[in-house]
Design a protein around this motif. Structure first.
Motif, mmCIF file in Angstrom:
data_model
loop_
_atom_site.group_PDB
_atom_site.id
_atom_site.type_symbol
_atom_site.label_atom_id
_atom_site.label_comp_id
_atom_site.label_asym_id
_atom_site.label_seq_id
_atom_site.Cartn_x
_atom_site.Cartn_y
_atom_site.Cartn_z
ATOM 1 N N CYS A 595 0.726 -1.082 0.018
ATOM 2 C CA CYS A 595 0.062 0.016 -0.392
ATOM 3 C C CYS A 595 0.637 1.212 0.040
ATOM 4 N N MET A 603 -4.835 2.985 -4.491
ATOM 5 C CA MET A 603 -4.023 2.831 -3.513
ATOM 6 C C MET A 603 -2.966 3.298 -2.954
ATOM 7 N N CYS A 604 -2.858 4.313 -1.997
ATOM 8 C CA CYS A 604 -3.392 4.838 -0.933
ATOM 9 C C CYS A 604 -3.558 6.780 -0.382
ATOM 10 N N TYR A 607 -1.894 8.391 1.844
ATOM 11 C CA TYR A 607 -0.742 8.145 2.900
ATOM 12 C C TYR A 607 0.444 8.994 1.087
ATOM 13 N N THR A 617 -3.028 2.014 4.843
ATOM 14 C CA THR A 617 -3.462 1.370 4.852
ATOM 15 C C THR A 617 -3.494 0.416 6.240
ATOM 16 N N CYS A 653 -8.749 8.289 5.978
ATOM 17 C CA CYS A 653 -8.699 7.317 5.353
ATOM 18 C C CYS A 653 -10.177 8.017 4.623
ATOM 19 N N CYS A 659 -7.326 -0.203 -1.764
ATOM 20 C CA CYS A 659 -7.362 -1.729 -0.786
ATOM 21 C C CYS A 659 -8.038 -2.761 -1.463
ATOM 22 N N CYS A 663 -4.831 -3.985 -2.729
ATOM 23 C CA CYS A 663 -3.973 -4.687 -1.964
ATOM 24 C C CYS A 663 -4.172 -6.032 -1.847
#
Ligand SMILES: Cc1cc2nc3c(=O)[nH]c(=O)nc-3n(C[C@H](O)[C@H](O)[C@H](O)COP(=O)(O)OP(=O)(O)OC[C@H]3O[C@@H](n4cnc5c(N)ncnc54)[C@H](O)[C@@H]3O)c2cc1C
Ligand code: SF4
Ligand code: SF4
Length: 1006
Positions: A595, A603-604, A607, A617, A653, A659, A663
């Protein structure tokens, strides 16, 4: 009860308050000593967990130097860290963890004459290679974790890529290292001839050890390319089948490669770059037996391939089971092979490569396997096949239940002539211990990845020990290396003495004592390691317990157990999880760090803009796991889950579902956030803003009667500021504009079919108009009706039966504010209306991705029974429906051509549900249209997120990452975006109007 996280494995704790205070006072870095932050750094991609003393995120090299001085003063151990993707526990420790990945990630120098680059240790491999590409260069140690592994971490582990047979490991590609020693002094390691006095003295010391141990080194040192254990004492007595330097000289930087941060803290690395190969060809060799595949590797490497990678039968079958990958893998197969080897040749001259491919075909004939090679000279199918291999591994890692594929002997390396015997023997070991493994990866260098499935909460540790010991006997028998790729860490440290013998191990200690006399750098790794099966260091020890929790969503699919021997999984709900499966879903995060990627996909987003572990994540999953298992320091088992640290970790989030799709183990943090929010709000209460957001579907039709009043807020700055103070909606945002001509108020003029007419028609469709399109963007819903009717469909738009002007809602706004009961009630009402159509196989089409796709996602876990399943099977995005109908020849209205450029931004949920390709397909129905997809993550608006005052800045940063610049870069293009919030964000950020695909089609109706 869980045992508390071990605070230290080797020493008593220094005064952490003093440590934190001095770091704050004397550096500019981020000082994270709260329990939740430390917990998020307690794990890497291994089975271990150790609570750090604190976390320090340096901003500058000076910060690092200061931190080393402060740590030394206070006798605090130090652990440098990159992406934290190590598989053996070397990135965990009871130390001050220093995270290089956030700020120290620059290319400091690029020398195109000798093809070298000087980089800071926190730079990620893919990011480096992106900068090198325009120069026709790359750094060729292509680890699978290239999107998240840092060069500092790669050097720390002596990492190796799929193409190591052609390029070698890190040790073969690092030509210099500047570093700080534990005493705070700086050293510059490089070619022996160029060393300064201090460095030369270190070199002399190491040479002395190597000279005195020459007979032992000759006898015990593995000669295979893939040996990464211990320290590289062999720089002075070369043993590797591939010399570390091309001219046989000694480079002292190689002493730090593979040292796992135990000898020095890297400040910069000088890397030897390679020309980017201009061409690649692939031969896929099919084998009827696994043994034959393994046996042939020794012959294949003689052809000079750049990679020989294994995919075994289990992986093949897993790929075949996936509809998206089936055609790709089947194109590589001849019948039903037991294994395939992907043999790649790369270089500048395609003609030469094609001859090598021909030589492969001939070789297989000579080896008694004529007609076993599928030739892939073109790059597109090659790329797809490499992706399939990766996906197969991901599916394997997604095994639900407490038994997981455990990495501890997954990179033993043996000489190729013994590979077949070794894999046969290890398979027998697995069988004897009631488990089995799936084999994959680097056949070219005798390093096959295999992870037996073990349950660490039960007898996993015992079996791990037994299997490890029996595997070690095999490795010794075949003169291999026990640690051939992933390093030593906590998992393999105890095997160093076994591998090299006591005298060489003592020499390793002498090197450590010489460079780090107080053993402050990453203690317990390489020197004085614990036992690999020390249960107090496990992330999931036998004492691991979760809190009792009644979940509001149905997580029973995760509440299962599996049988390692047969890999069968028990029925949903039978796994014995005290949280109904929620905790087990959270525990699916194995910390692989994928992630942290920045490439294509969603994703993400949080971040991507913060680069904080907290807003990742993985960080969220770890925070949830520790809270659910009562390990969040400072909170009781009862309070931890609904505590402030968990809320803070989930705050950014955006629920994009990136994710869920990207993920490898399918961690669905958006759904987890809904579960959390429900419990959090139940304990702490809803705010006024929550209620305004949640009940939007309820008051929308009333609001549309007095739009002039409500829209005043967008025109009068004072009202916007007041709204921000009272409700928390950002005054810097316009809010969606209310209108009297909402779809509901104009629907009467659209010749819509009644429910009875739709049910009776042979060509009908249900257009479910959601709150947002229905209230704010009448044009979209009207356009959809127009397009569907032009293609001859009887279009029925359902409304709330008991309210004349009310409309049907999926419950999304209630879910996002944690009002799950209300969401359930609204979704049930919607399903009741839609069910009769679904039962007659009449499709239900929606326009807003987050609403329509709720029917295929959250509605299935709200406890709404079979009705939810039936409706989900017939719920389609507008574009999915049109694309499918067009393919079947049922949608063919005349369309006017287009010459305008088109750029398409996919809503996150469209991407998560693979519903973006249909948008492109539908747009291409317009003659002359050539839509291009914008490579973007989340737009940052994400429902109400971007409207919230405290999130406005982050929201705009997310949009500025790629979406808004891409829109600005195409000033004449038509921008297409199906998400209401995406369109709003594009309008706010670029003053450009984006259109729903339905409107684009309607505009082109002839
Ligand atoms: C799914 C998966 C696939 C993988 N595939 C591969 C693969 O193909 N090949 C491979 O070799 N490995 C692989 N790995 C292991 C891992 O990804 C690599 O070893 C990677 O290079 C580690 O990089 P990192 O930035 O995450 O380092 P970290 O895990 O953060 O650190 C690794 C070591 O380096 C040290 N270190 C970090 N920064 C510094 C510094 N500035 N100074 C001194 N020491 C430092 C740390 O202390 C630690 O001991 C894989 C892991 C996973 C989970
Ligand atoms: S959330 Fe997924 S991608 Fe991120 S570390 Fe966990 S398993 Fe890997
Ligand atoms: S839902 Fe989106 S923002 Fe939230 S953790 Fe997943 S990828 Fe990140």
């Amino acid at each position: 009860m869980n045992a508390p996280l071990p605070a230290s494995v080797t020493r008593s704790s220094p005064d952490t308050a003093d440590l934190a205070r001095r770091l704050v006072q004397e550096t500019e870095g981020e000082v994270l000593f709260d329990a939740a932050s430390r917990s998020r750094y307690a794990t890497d991609a291994s089975i271990y967990q150790i609570m750090p003393l604190g976390v320090f995120v340096p901003k500058t090299a000076r910060d690092v130097a200061m931190a080393i001085d402060i740590a030394r003063d206070l006798k605090a151990p130090l652990l440098p860290r990159g992406g934290g993707t190590s598989q053996c526990g070397q990135a965990t420790g009871a130390a001050l963890v220093m995270d290089f990945s956030k700020h120290l990630r620059q290319v400091l120098a690029l020398n195109l004459v000798d093809s070298t680059a000087v980089v800071e240790p926190g730079i990620v491999l893919d990011h480096l290679n992106a900068q090198l590409k325009p120069h026709g260069l790359w750094y060729p140690v292509d680890v699978s974790t290239s999107a998240q592994a840092t060069l500092g971490g790669m050097a720390g582990n002596n990492s190796c890529g799929s193409r190591s047979i052609a390029y070698g490991n890190m040790v073969h590609n690092v030509v210099g290292a500047d570093a700080w020693l534990a005493d705070g002094s700086s050293v510059s390691f490089g070619p022996l001839a160029k060393l300064g006095a201090k460095e030369r003295a270190i070199a002399d010391f190491v040479r002395g050890l190597a000279d005195s141990l020459a007979p032992e080194i000759d006898e015990r040192w593995p000669t295979v390319l893939r040996r990464v254990a211990g320290y590289n004492l062999d720089i002075f007595r070369p043993r590797s089948e591939r010399p570390y330097t091309s001219d046989g000289s000694v480079n002292l930087a190689h002493l730090l490669v593979g040292a796992e941060g135990t000898l020095a803290v890297t400040r910069s690395l000088t890397l030897q770059l390679a020309p980017l190969p201009r061409a690649k060809v692939l031969g896929v060799v099919n084998f009827q037996s696994f043994h034959a595949a393994m046996d042939s590797a020794q012959h294949l490497v003689k052809l000079g391939p750049s990679a020989v990678e294994l995919v075994d039968r289990t992986m093949i079958e897993l790929s075949r089971a996936n509809p998206a990958f089936r055609p790709v893998i089947e194109a590589a197969l001849i019948g039903a092979p037991a294994a395939i080897l992907l043999v790649e040749f790369s270089g500048d001259d395609k003609a030469v490569l094609l001859r090598q491919l021909q030589a492969l075909v001939e070789l297989m004939g000579d080896l008694g396997l004529p007609g076993s090679v599928i030739e892939m000279p073109d790059e597109a199918p090659q790329k797809s096949l490499w992706e399939v291999r990766k996906a197969g591994l991901n599916i394997m890692m997604s095994l639900k239940g407490d038994g997981k594929p455990v990495s501890f002997i997954e990179d033993c390396a043996v000489p190729l002539e013994h590979l077949a015997e070794y894999t046969d023997a290890l398979t027998e070991v697995f069988q004897r211990h009631g488990t089995r493994g799936t084999w994959y990866a680097h056949a070219s260098v005798g390093t096959l990845h295999v992870r037996p499935i073990l349950d660490m909460r039960r007898d996993g540790a015992l079996r791990m020990r037994q299997i490890a010991e029996e595997a070690a006997v095999l490795v010794r028998k075949y003169k291999g290396a026990y640690s051939g790729e992933h390093g030593d860490g906590l998992c393999r440290g105890e095997w160093i003495r076994w591998q090299f013998g006591p005298r060489i191990d003592d020499a390793f200690r002498a090197i450590k004592d010489h460079l780090d006399p107080d053993h402050l750098l990453n203690p317990g790794k390489i020197i004085d390691p614990p036992k690999m099966d020390e249960a107090s260091l496990f992330r999931f020890p036998p004492s691991y317990r979760t809190i009792p929790l009644k979940p509001v969503l149905d997580w029973s699919a995760w509440n299962v157990q599996n049988d390692p021997a047969t890999e069968t999984t028990t029925a949903p709900g039978t796994g014995g999880d005290s949280t109904g499966g929620f905790a087990k879903a959270v525990e699916m995060c194995n910390n692989n760090g994928h992630c942290r990627k920045f490439d294509a996909g969603t994703m993400c987003p949080s971040y991507r803009v913060t680069r904080d572990e907290q807003h990742l994540t993985r960080g969220r999953a770890n925070t949830l796991r520790l809270a659910l298992s009562g390990q969040l320091e400072g909170y009781t088992r009862e309070d931890a889950f609904t505590s402030a640290p968990v809320k803070e970790a989930l705050d950014l989030c955006v629920g994009c579902k990136g994710c869920k799709r990207d993920c490898p183990t399918g961690v669905d943090m958006a759904r987890m956030k809904t579960e959390f929010t429900a419990h959090y709000k139940a304990r702490h209460g809803h705010t006024l803003r929550d209620r305004v957001i949640a009940h939007l579907p309820r008051y929308a039709h009333i609001a549309s009667r007095m739009p002039w009043l409500l829209n005043l807020r967008n025109r009068v700055p004072l009202l916007a500021r007041l709204g921000e103070r009272m409700l928390g909606f950002s005054a810097r945002r316009s809010l969606p504009r209310w209108r009297r001509d909402s779809f509901w108020n104009v629907a009467g003029s659209l010749r819509l079919a009644s429910a009875a007419e739709a049910l009776a028609s042979s060509k009908s469709v249900v257009l479910w108009v959601d709150t947002f399109n229905g209230s704010f963007e009448t044009e979209n819903a009207s356009a959809a009706v127009q397009v569907l009717q032009a293609a001859g469909y009887a279009v029925h738009v359902p409304q709330r039966p008991q309210h004349r002007s009310g409309h049907l809602c999926c419950g999304r706004t209630y879910l996002s504010t944690g009002m799950v009961d209300e969401a359930r009630a609204r979704a049930r009402e919607l399903l009741d209306v839609l069910l009769p159509f679904a039962q007659r196989s009449i499709d239900i089409v929606g326009l807003e991705p987050s609403c329509l796709l709720t029917l295929r996602d959250e509605a299935l876990v709200l406890g709404l029974g079979d009705a939810a399943q039936t409706v989900a099977q017939h719920a389609l995005m507008f574009e999915e429906f049109i694309a499918r109908e067009a393919r079947a020849g049922r949608f063919a209205p005349a369309l006017k051509p287009s010459t305008q450029a088109m750029r398409v931004h996919g809503h996150c949920h469209q991407k998560a549900f693979a519903a973006i390709q249909p948008v492109m397909e539908v747009l291409k129905l317009i003659p002359g249209a050539a839509p291009e997809l914008i490579e973007s993550s989340c737009c940052g608006m994400a429902g109400s997120f971007g409207y919230e005052a405290e999130h406005h800045a982050v929201s705009m940063q997310m949009a500025e990452l790629s979406l808004l610049p891409a829109v600005r870069a195409a000033p004449d293009a038509l921008i297409v975006a199906d998400g209401a919030s995406c369109r709003h964000q594009i309008a706010d950020g670029t003053a450009r109007e984006a259109l729903h695909v339905a409107r684009v089609l309607a505009n082109h109706l002839a």
